[in-house]
Scaffold this active site. Structure first.
Site, PDB file in Angstrom:
ATOM      1  N   GLY A 131      -0.698   1.640   9.649  1.00 43.40           N
ATOM      2  CA  GLY A 131       0.031   1.455  10.899  1.00 43.40           C
ATOM      3  C   GLY A 131      -0.806   1.037  12.093  1.00 43.40           C
ATOM      4  O   GLY A 131      -0.343   1.121  13.229  1.00 43.40           O
TER       5      GLY A 131
ATOM      6  N   HIS B   7      -8.257   1.008  -4.002  1.00 40.76           N
ATOM      7  CA  HIS B   7      -9.188   0.804  -2.886  1.00 40.76           C
ATOM      8  C   HIS B   7      -9.868   2.134  -2.587  1.00 40.76           C
ATOM      9  O   HIS B   7      -9.260   3.032  -2.003  1.00 40.76           O
ATOM     10  CB  HIS B   7      -8.366   0.290  -1.681  1.00 40.76           C
ATOM     11  CG  HIS B   7      -9.158   0.066  -0.432  1.00 40.76           C
ATOM     12  ND1 HIS B   7      -8.536  -0.193   0.780  1.00 40.76           N
ATOM     13  CD2 HIS B   7     -10.487   0.043  -0.189  1.00 40.76           C
ATOM     14  CE1 HIS B   7      -9.468  -0.354   1.718  1.00 40.76           C
ATOM     15  NE2 HIS B   7     -10.654  -0.219   1.157  1.00 40.76           N
TER      16      HIS B   7
ATOM     17  N   GLY C  53       1.168  -1.944   4.145  1.00 36.61           N
ATOM     18  CA  GLY C  53       1.709  -0.603   3.995  1.00 36.61           C
ATOM     19  C   GLY C  53       2.977  -0.430   4.800  1.00 36.61           C
ATOM     20  O   GLY C  53       4.086  -0.477   4.279  1.00 36.61           O
TER      21      GLY C  53
ATOM     22  N   MET D 241     -12.034   4.351  -0.584  1.00 39.95           N
ATOM     23  CA  MET D 241     -12.697   4.597   0.698  1.00 39.95           C
ATOM     24  C   MET D 241     -13.392   5.946   0.563  1.00 39.95           C
ATOM     25  O   MET D 241     -13.001   6.950   1.187  1.00 39.95           O
ATOM     26  CB  MET D 241     -11.668   4.567   1.834  1.00 39.95           C
ATOM     27  CG  MET D 241     -11.255   3.139   2.178  1.00 39.95           C
ATOM     28  SD  MET D 241      -9.704   3.064   3.083  1.00 39.95           S
ATOM     29  CE  MET D 241      -8.552   3.118   1.713  1.00 39.95           C
TER      30      MET D 241
ATOM     31  N   MET E 258      -8.923   8.055  -0.148  1.00 41.52           N
ATOM     32  CA  MET E 258      -9.797   8.415   0.984  1.00 41.52           C
ATOM     33  C   MET E 258     -10.324   9.826   0.785  1.00 41.52           C
ATOM     34  O   MET E 258      -9.576  10.719   0.380  1.00 41.52           O
ATOM     35  CB  MET E 258      -8.998   8.351   2.295  1.00 41.52           C
ATOM     36  CG  MET E 258      -8.320   7.007   2.534  1.00 41.52           C
ATOM     37  SD  MET E 258      -7.615   6.931   4.185  1.00 41.52           S
ATOM     38  CE  MET E 258      -6.656   5.408   4.055  1.00 41.52           C
TER      39      MET E 258
ATOM     40  N   SER F  44       0.849  -1.193   0.000  1.00 39.47           N
ATOM     41  CA  SER F  44       0.000   0.000   0.000  1.00 39.47           C
ATOM     42  C   SER F  44       0.883   1.241   0.000  1.00 39.47           C
ATOM     43  O   SER F  44       1.649   1.467   0.949  1.00 39.47           O
ATOM     44  CB  SER F  44      -0.887   0.003   1.236  1.00 39.47           C
ATOM     45  OG  SER F  44      -1.382   1.310   1.432  1.00 39.47           O
TER      46      SER F  44
ATOM     47  N   ASP G 280      -6.613  -6.589   4.315  1.00 35.57           N
ATOM     48  CA  ASP G 280      -5.973  -5.267   4.375  1.00 35.57           C
ATOM     49  C   ASP G 280      -6.014  -4.724   5.799  1.00 35.57           C
ATOM     50  O   ASP G 280      -7.096  -4.533   6.366  1.00 35.57           O
ATOM     51  CB  ASP G 280      -6.730  -4.329   3.426  1.00 35.57           C
ATOM     52  CG  ASP G 280      -6.123  -2.940   3.305  1.00 35.57           C
ATOM     53  OD1 ASP G 280      -5.038  -2.697   3.872  1.00 35.57           O
ATOM     54  OD2 ASP G 280      -6.741  -2.099   2.625  1.00 35.57           O
ATOM     55  N   GLY G 281      -4.815  -4.445   6.344  1.00 38.41           N
ATOM     56  CA  GLY G 281      -4.733  -3.770   7.634  1.00 38.41           C
ATOM     57  C   GLY G 281      -3.946  -4.555   8.668  1.00 38.41           C
ATOM     58  O   GLY G 281      -4.313  -5.674   9.007  1.00 38.41           O
ATOM     59  N   GLY G 282      -2.844  -3.984   9.122  1.00 35.48           N
ATOM     60  CA  GLY G 282      -2.072  -4.604  10.196  1.00 35.48           C
ATOM     61  C   GLY G 282      -1.334  -5.875   9.795  1.00 35.48           C
ATOM     62  O   GLY G 282      -1.005  -6.687  10.664  1.00 35.48           O
TER      63      GLY G 282
ATOM     64  N   ASP H 220      -4.656   3.543  -1.862  1.00 30.54           N
ATOM     65  CA  ASP H 220      -5.728   3.879  -0.924  1.00 30.54           C
ATOM     66  C   ASP H 220      -6.250   5.286  -1.192  1.00 30.54           C
ATOM     67  O   ASP H 220      -5.543   6.270  -0.955  1.00 30.54           O
ATOM     68  CB  ASP H 220      -5.205   3.793   0.515  1.00 30.54           C
ATOM     69  CG  ASP H 220      -5.025   2.357   0.969  1.00 30.54           C
ATOM     70  OD1 ASP H 220      -5.979   1.573   0.843  1.00 30.54           O
ATOM     71  OD2 ASP H 220      -3.920   2.021   1.438  1.00 30.54           O
TER      72      ASP H 220
ATOM     73  N   HIS I 268      -1.182  -1.398  -4.252  1.00 30.97           N
ATOM     74  CA  HIS I 268      -2.457  -1.034  -3.619  1.00 30.97           C
ATOM     75  C   HIS I 268      -2.495   0.472  -3.384  1.00 30.97           C
ATOM     76  O   HIS I 268      -1.600   1.039  -2.755  1.00 30.97           O
ATOM     77  CB  HIS I 268      -2.562  -1.799  -2.295  1.00 30.97           C
ATOM     78  CG  HIS I 268      -3.861  -1.643  -1.573  1.00 30.97           C
ATOM     79  ND1 HIS I 268      -4.960  -2.419  -1.838  1.00 30.97           N
ATOM     80  CD2 HIS I 268      -4.224  -0.815  -0.562  1.00 30.97           C
ATOM     81  CE1 HIS I 268      -5.951  -2.084  -1.024  1.00 30.97           C
ATOM     82  NE2 HIS I 268      -5.541  -1.104  -0.236  1.00 30.97           N
TER      83      HIS I 268
ATOM     84  N   MET J  21     -11.380  -6.002   5.546  1.00 33.97           N
ATOM     85  CA  MET J  21     -10.551  -5.076   6.335  1.00 33.97           C
ATOM     86  C   MET J  21     -10.253  -5.687   7.703  1.00 33.97           C
ATOM     87  O   MET J  21     -11.167  -6.161   8.390  1.00 33.97           O
ATOM     88  CB  MET J  21     -11.277  -3.740   6.553  1.00 33.97           C
ATOM     89  CG  MET J  21     -11.500  -2.887   5.315  1.00 33.97           C
ATOM     90  SD  MET J  21     -10.004  -2.399   4.439  1.00 33.97           S
ATOM     91  CE  MET J  21      -9.079  -1.545   5.711  1.00 33.97           C
TER      92      MET J  21
HETATM   93  C1  DX5 Z   1      -6.246   1.498   5.664  1.00 34.03           C
HETATM   94  C2  DX5 Z   1      -5.798   1.165   4.267  1.00 34.03           C
HETATM   95  C3  DX5 Z   1      -4.687   0.205   4.223  1.00 34.03           C
HETATM   96  C4  DX5 Z   1      -3.413   0.681   4.876  1.00 34.03           C
HETATM   97  C5  DX5 Z   1      -2.712  -0.525   5.431  1.00 34.03           C
HETATM   98  O1  DX5 Z   1      -7.443   2.172   5.630  1.00 34.03           O
HETATM   99  O2  DX5 Z   1      -6.865   0.619   3.517  1.00 34.03           O
HETATM  100  O3  DX5 Z   1      -4.431  -0.234   2.883  1.00 34.03           O
HETATM  101  O4  DX5 Z   1      -2.560   1.341   4.000  1.00 34.03           O
HETATM  102  O5  DX5 Z   1      -1.630  -0.089   6.182  1.00 34.03           O
HETATM  103  P1  DX5 Z   1      -0.868  -1.058   7.195  1.00 34.03           P
HETATM  104  O6  DX5 Z   1      -0.365  -2.221   6.382  1.00 34.03           O
HETATM  105  O7  DX5 Z   1       0.210  -0.204   7.740  1.00 34.03           O
HETATM  106  O8  DX5 Z   1      -1.882  -1.498   8.207  1.00 34.03           O
HETATM  107 ZN    ZN Z   2      -6.368  -0.308   1.532  1.00 33.24          ZN
END
Ligand code: DX5
Ligand code: ZN
Length: 216
Positions: free
Chosen positions: A144, A63, A196, A65, A34, A7, A174-176, A32, A30, A136
């Site tokens: 992060g 992605h 990410g 959002m 937003m 990401s 996706d996430g963590g 993001d 990826h 998610m």
């Molecule tokens: C969060 C994003 C993710 C984010 C993941 O809303 O959709 O793609 O970049 O970041 P990490 O891998 O650091 O959790």
């Molecule tokens: Zn994402």
């Protein structure tokens, strides 16, 4: 083998081309997007996707959002996305279906994303039209954050739905994602891992990608 989708949210935006090149061994890139409404954060839009398209041949996994994504999917397709993900919570079902139709008509792959609160069954009305489902494992909005363990159940449930109705559909998480959580997501049924901070926060980006890919 699991696919890795770095990401760029955690990349250095002033050196984005350099960071994308460092991530070239990954499977997808990826992106993001937003809007400050669907999520509290604001990131990037179509012009940046267009510039990314001009500097890499990587598969662009966008992605969204954003609220009411049907308004923007064609513009992101024209900007060079290869796959567009819309959130199931971002509009009424008929308009989500319409967004997926437009994405498909533009020749792109179609995906829906589920916030942690959304049940796996919410994908059922769309499953025949999908190339990917994104689960998610953090609340969308920021990189992060810590992986939400209870989401492993949702991953398993979406995997079961995919096996039953559309086995070629991919399951992205996706996430963590870190070298510690990646194996949990893969064991629960993930095909694609977004990462990410674990990729762009690493000293050695190709090594970080390989470490996540080694997840079994
Ligand atoms: C969060 C994003 C993710 C984010 C993941 O809303 O959709 O793609 O970049 O970041 P990490 O891998 O650091 O959790
Ligand atoms: Zn994402």
């Amino acid at each position: 083998m699991v696919k890795i989708a770095p990401s760029i949210l955690s990349a250095d935006f002033a050196n984005l081309e350099r960071d994308i090149q460092r991530a070239a061994s990954a499977d997808y890139l990826h992106v993001d997007v937003m809007d400050g409404t669907f999520v509290p954060n604001i990131t990037i839009g179509m012009p940046v996707v267009r510039s990314i398209r001009n500097c890499t041949d990587m598969f662009l996994d966008v992605h969204l959002m954003v609220d009411k994504p049907v308004r923007y999917v064609e513009a992101f397709a024209k900007a060079g996305a290869d796959l567009i993900t819309v959130h199931l919570e971002a509009d009424q079902p008929a308009r989500i279906a319409e967004a997926l139709r437009i994405i498909g008509n533009c020749g792109l792959k179609r995906a829906v994303a589920l916030r942690p609160i959304t049940k796996a069954e919410a994908v059922l009305p769309y499953i025949g039209e999908l190339d990917m489902v994104l689960v998610m494992t953090v609340e969308p909005g920021f990189g992060g954050q810590a992986f939400m363990g209870p989401q492993l159940d949702t991953i398993r449930q979406v995997r079961t739905i995919i096996e039953q109705y559309s086995p070629s559909c991919e399951l992205e998480v996706d996430g963590g994602i870190t070298p510690d959580t990646a194996p949990l997501a893969v064991q629960a049924g993930a095909d694609v891992l977004v990462a990410g901070s674990a990729v762009f926060g690493a000293e050695d980006i190709p090594k970080a990608i390989a470490a996540l890919r080694g997840a079994m």
